[in-house]
Design a protein around this motif. Structure first.
Motif, PDB file in Angstrom:
ATOM      1  N   PHE A  29       0.799  -1.232   0.000  1.00  0.00           N
ATOM      2  CA  PHE A  29       0.000   0.000   0.000  1.00  0.00           C
ATOM      3  C   PHE A  29       0.829   1.279   0.000  1.00  0.00           C
ATOM      4  O   PHE A  29       0.294   2.346  -0.299  1.00  0.00           O
ATOM      5  N   GLU A  30       2.107   1.192   0.350  1.00  0.00           N
ATOM      6  CA  GLU A  30       2.934   2.394   0.415  1.00  0.00           C
ATOM      7  C   GLU A  30       4.031   2.406  -0.654  1.00  0.00           C
ATOM      8  O   GLU A  30       4.205   3.394  -1.355  1.00  0.00           O
ATOM      9  N   ASN A  56      -4.899   3.436   8.595  1.00  0.00           N
ATOM     10  CA  ASN A  56      -4.215   2.998   7.380  1.00  0.00           C
ATOM     11  C   ASN A  56      -5.144   3.074   6.178  1.00  0.00           C
ATOM     12  O   ASN A  56      -6.314   3.446   6.309  1.00  0.00           O
ATOM     13  N   ASP A  57      -4.620   2.705   5.026  1.00  0.00           N
ATOM     14  CA  ASP A  57      -5.389   2.697   3.779  1.00  0.00           C
ATOM     15  C   ASP A  57      -5.691   1.275   3.321  1.00  0.00           C
ATOM     16  O   ASP A  57      -5.858   1.016   2.124  1.00  0.00           O
ATOM     17  N   TYR A  58      -5.763   0.350   4.258  1.00  0.00           N
ATOM     18  CA  TYR A  58      -6.001  -1.052   3.913  1.00  0.00           C
ATOM     19  C   TYR A  58      -7.303  -1.226   3.139  1.00  0.00           C
ATOM     20  O   TYR A  58      -8.318  -0.597   3.428  1.00  0.00           O
ATOM     21  N   SER A  59      -7.238  -2.122   2.154  1.00  0.00           N
ATOM     22  CA  SER A  59      -8.435  -2.562   1.432  1.00  0.00           C
ATOM     23  C   SER A  59      -8.204  -3.992   0.991  1.00  0.00           C
ATOM     24  O   SER A  59      -7.098  -4.354   0.567  1.00  0.00           O
TER      25      SER A  59
END
Length: 221
Positions: A80-81, A113-116
């Protein structure tokens, strides 16, 4: 560094408890065209666009001393990063510590966080399942495992998956069929660890997944 935002990635994750025994593996591959000479040699057997592509190994994280939570943080940062999350698919083994890993991945940085879950490929965990679930479950000694191993052997022989890491190559070379005292067939490393070889089995199923095939078409376009 200059390629990371443009690369299309299929990454396999095998999880252990980090107690100094089995290894946790993050095996990293990028999508690429097969070499022209290989295409010329194989093209009579091709039946779809995906046959023109291969996965090339570019990195591996291998450790048996970090926790499931620490491993989840590493995978989160990678998917994600560091990389473009829209160009990454993860094949996560859901046996044993897989469920704990999936929970930890969702909760990285206390959920700030930007978890998906769109990056994680879903598979049927049982032959009679009607829905697919996050992760790939491999049950030792059943027909599904036998099919998975055959797909893995085919992908290595046809150079659909290109492996360069020495530890990975060694484990592939010792990953063989065993007959149990009860007459069951199981596959495991003859020399001890087979964690890196198991990630290649996961990658092989990822190559056949509809969502990754869509990614191949996107890359080609």
């Amino acid at each position: 560094e200059e390629e990371r935002n443009d690369s299309y990635n299929l990454i396999a994750v095998d999880i252990s408890e980090g107690l100094g025994q089995d290894y946790s593996i993050v095996n990293m591959f990028k999508l690429d065209y097969k070499p022209i000479d290989l295409i010329e040699e194989q093209k009579e057997t091709y039946s779809s666009l995906t046959d023109f592509f291969c996965l090339k190994q570019y990195g591996m994280f291998r450790t048996n001393v970090i926790s499931v939570e620490q491993l989840a943080e590493f995978v989160y940062l990678l998917a994600f990063e560091y990389l473009d999350e829209n160009k990454v698919k993860l094949v996560i083994e859901s046996n044993n510590d897989g469920k704990a890993f999936l929970i930890a991945l969702k909760n990285v940085f206390e959920q700030n966080n930007d978890y998906s879950s769109h990056v994680i490929l879903k598979f049927k965990h049982r032959a009679d399942d009607k829905e697919r679930k996050l992760g790939l479950k491999i049950t030792s000694g059943n027909k599904t495992e036998d099919r998975f191993v055959k797909d893995y052997q085919t992908d290595l022989e046809n150079q659909n998956i290109l492996v360069y890491n020495e530890t990975n190559i060694t484990e592939i070379g010792t990953f063989i069929k065993h007959i149990t005292p009860r007459g069951n067939v199981i596959y495991k490393g003859d020399g001890g660890n087979d964690d890196t070889a198991m990630t290649i089995i996961g990658l092989s199923q990822g190559l056949r997944h509809g969502m990754f095939k869509d990614m191949i078409h996107e890359y080609h376009d």
